[in-house]
Design an enzyme around this catalytic site. Sequence first.
Site, mmCIF file in Angstrom:
data_model
loop_
_atom_site.group_PDB
_atom_site.id
_atom_site.type_symbol
_atom_site.label_atom_id
_atom_site.label_comp_id
_atom_site.label_asym_id
_atom_site.label_seq_id
_atom_site.Cartn_x
_atom_site.Cartn_y
_atom_site.Cartn_z
ATOM 1 N N SER A 114 0.814 -1.222 0.000
ATOM 2 C CA SER A 114 0.000 0.000 0.000
ATOM 3 C C SER A 114 0.848 1.272 0.000
ATOM 4 O O SER A 114 0.512 2.223 -0.719
ATOM 5 C CB SER A 114 -0.963 -0.002 1.190
ATOM 6 N N THR A 123 -5.099 -3.678 8.212
ATOM 7 C CA THR A 123 -4.969 -5.007 7.611
ATOM 8 C C THR A 123 -4.844 -6.071 8.688
ATOM 9 O O THR A 123 -5.014 -5.784 9.886
ATOM 10 C CB THR A 123 -3.817 -5.009 6.565
ATOM 11 N N LYS A 161 -8.652 -6.130 11.265
ATOM 12 C CA LYS A 161 -9.824 -5.612 10.555
ATOM 13 C C LYS A 161 -11.134 -5.734 11.339
ATOM 14 O O LYS A 161 -12.040 -4.918 11.170
ATOM 15 C CB LYS A 161 -9.991 -6.334 9.215
ATOM 16 N N ASP A 214 -12.990 -3.031 0.934
ATOM 17 C CA ASP A 214 -12.597 -4.307 0.299
ATOM 18 C C ASP A 214 -13.666 -4.771 -0.684
ATOM 19 O O ASP A 214 -13.373 -5.265 -1.764
ATOM 20 C CB ASP A 214 -12.401 -5.393 1.365
ATOM 21 N N ALA A 260 -15.045 -18.992 3.755
ATOM 22 C CA ALA A 260 -16.070 -18.276 4.518
ATOM 23 C C ALA A 260 -15.434 -17.505 5.677
ATOM 24 O O ALA A 260 -15.958 -17.446 6.780
ATOM 25 C CB ALA A 260 -17.118 -19.261 5.036
ATOM 26 N N ARG A 313 -14.517 -25.301 3.882
ATOM 27 C CA ARG A 313 -14.080 -26.528 4.534
ATOM 28 C C ARG A 313 -14.940 -26.812 5.766
ATOM 29 O O ARG A 313 -15.366 -27.925 6.001
ATOM 30 C CB ARG A 313 -12.601 -26.366 4.926
HETATM 31 P P1 ATR Z 1 -9.346 -14.086 5.633
HETATM 32 O O1 ATR Z 1 -9.576 -12.920 6.541
HETATM 33 O O2 ATR Z 1 -8.152 -13.919 4.722
HETATM 34 O O3 ATR Z 1 -10.571 -14.479 4.892
HETATM 35 P P2 ATR Z 1 -9.782 -16.169 7.564
HETATM 36 O O4 ATR Z 1 -10.934 -15.377 8.093
HETATM 37 O O5 ATR Z 1 -8.814 -16.771 8.535
HETATM 38 O O6 ATR Z 1 -8.904 -15.304 6.584
HETATM 39 O O7 ATR Z 1 -10.372 -17.313 6.611
HETATM 40 C C1 ATR Z 1 -9.573 -18.283 6.036
HETATM 41 C C2 ATR Z 1 -10.404 -19.126 5.070
HETATM 42 O O8 ATR Z 1 -9.530 -20.067 4.424
HETATM 43 C C3 ATR Z 1 -11.497 -19.950 5.745
HETATM 44 O O9 ATR Z 1 -12.580 -20.092 4.866
HETATM 45 C C4 ATR Z 1 -10.779 -21.281 5.957
HETATM 46 O O10 ATR Z 1 -11.642 -22.388 6.076
HETATM 47 P P3 ATR Z 1 -12.234 -22.842 7.522
HETATM 48 O O11 ATR Z 1 -13.355 -21.907 7.806
HETATM 49 O O12 ATR Z 1 -12.656 -24.233 7.351
HETATM 50 O O13 ATR Z 1 -11.079 -22.689 8.504
HETATM 51 C C5 ATR Z 1 -10.023 -21.387 4.664
HETATM 52 N N1 ATR Z 1 -8.916 -22.333 4.739
HETATM 53 C C6 ATR Z 1 -7.751 -22.190 5.407
HETATM 54 N N2 ATR Z 1 -6.958 -23.273 5.218
HETATM 55 C C7 ATR Z 1 -7.659 -24.124 4.404
HETATM 56 C C8 ATR Z 1 -7.394 -25.415 3.837
HETATM 57 N N3 ATR Z 1 -6.238 -26.052 4.062
HETATM 58 N N4 ATR Z 1 -8.343 -25.969 3.047
HETATM 59 C C9 ATR Z 1 -9.498 -25.335 2.805
HETATM 60 N N5 ATR Z 1 -9.816 -24.121 3.314
HETATM 61 C C10 ATR Z 1 -8.903 -23.516 4.103
#
Ligand code: ATR
Length: 278
Positions: free
Chosen positions: A22, A67, A71, A107, A131, A154
């Site tokens: 940024s 960031t 957030k 965003d 999600a 997942r």
């Molecule tokens: P961000 O703010 O970047 O969205 P986050 O809120 O930590 O980060 O979300 C991470 C996302 O990546 C979630 O959807 C997570 O799935 P879970 O809700 O099941 O934890 C997903 N994620 C992380 N590692 C993963 C993996 N190895 N396989 C599939 N989904 C994964």
Amino acid sequence: MRITGRVSLYGVVGYPVKHSLSPVFQNAAFSHLGIEAVYVPFEIKPGDLEDGVKGLMLSGVRGLNVTVPHKEAVLQIADRISPEAEEIGAANTLKFSDEGVEAYNTDWIGFLRALEEVHRPDGASVLVLGAGGASRAVLYALRQVSAKVFLWNRTREKADRLAERFGARVVDAPEEALGEVDVVVNTTSVGLREDDPPPVNASLLKKDQLVVDLIYKETALLRAARERGCRVQNGFPMLVYQGAESFRIWTGCEPPVRVMKLSLLEFGYIPTDYSRTP
Ligand code: ATR
């Protein structure tokens, strides 16, 4: 740019934050418009967020990007929260005013502007993977344009909660929806590590589908999609557009998006095919 005592200060708070791009494009924008302002990174630990942000406000900083990992927590210290930030449950932009700390989310609009560069979003059918926080901004954006959304995560319960909130159909496996959509958006962190495989069975991707990965590089998903003849977009355009909308909130000026994009290219931040976008 000559810096005098009248310089305005802006920045980004995160932990870690030194990798942030940024400062590169926000300073390019200020400089291009002849605005005497400087944008710098501030590394603030999670436990110090309130003191850190209030300290910056009291020191005369005019606005901040927010960031990872702040957030969501930053909403607790805001005096005013925009309806979008409230609904998404996260803010990436703070503006300091007479009313105190104003929190915004850009965003979602950053995602939409980036998508518009390569696909007409209105009414598109989209499969969203993930999600978490990034997914909420994407789902909010897609609801604004009445997209038909399939959601996979997942952990299914998280997908169910978001689907109810933003209007989406939850699928048990990404492959259930791959055949039906125009666009696939990866919001998961799968792809951050070099050896991460694509989060979907890429052999089911269809030629001409658009595959968007919010990660700022060519992930295994994007590589596989390109090989299948899909159109691809990585996270750079969204990064620039979310920052451009923050710039608009802080300055009231039209952000020089082209200059912001070019500054990233100039500094060698290899946005592969992104260099072809206007
Ligand atoms: P961000 O703010 O970047 O969205 P986050 O809120 O930590 O980060 O979300 C991470 C996302 O990546 C979630 O959807 C997570 O799935 P879970 O809700 O099941 O934890 C997903 N994620 C992380 N590692 C993963 C993996 N190895 N396989 C599939 N989904 C994964």
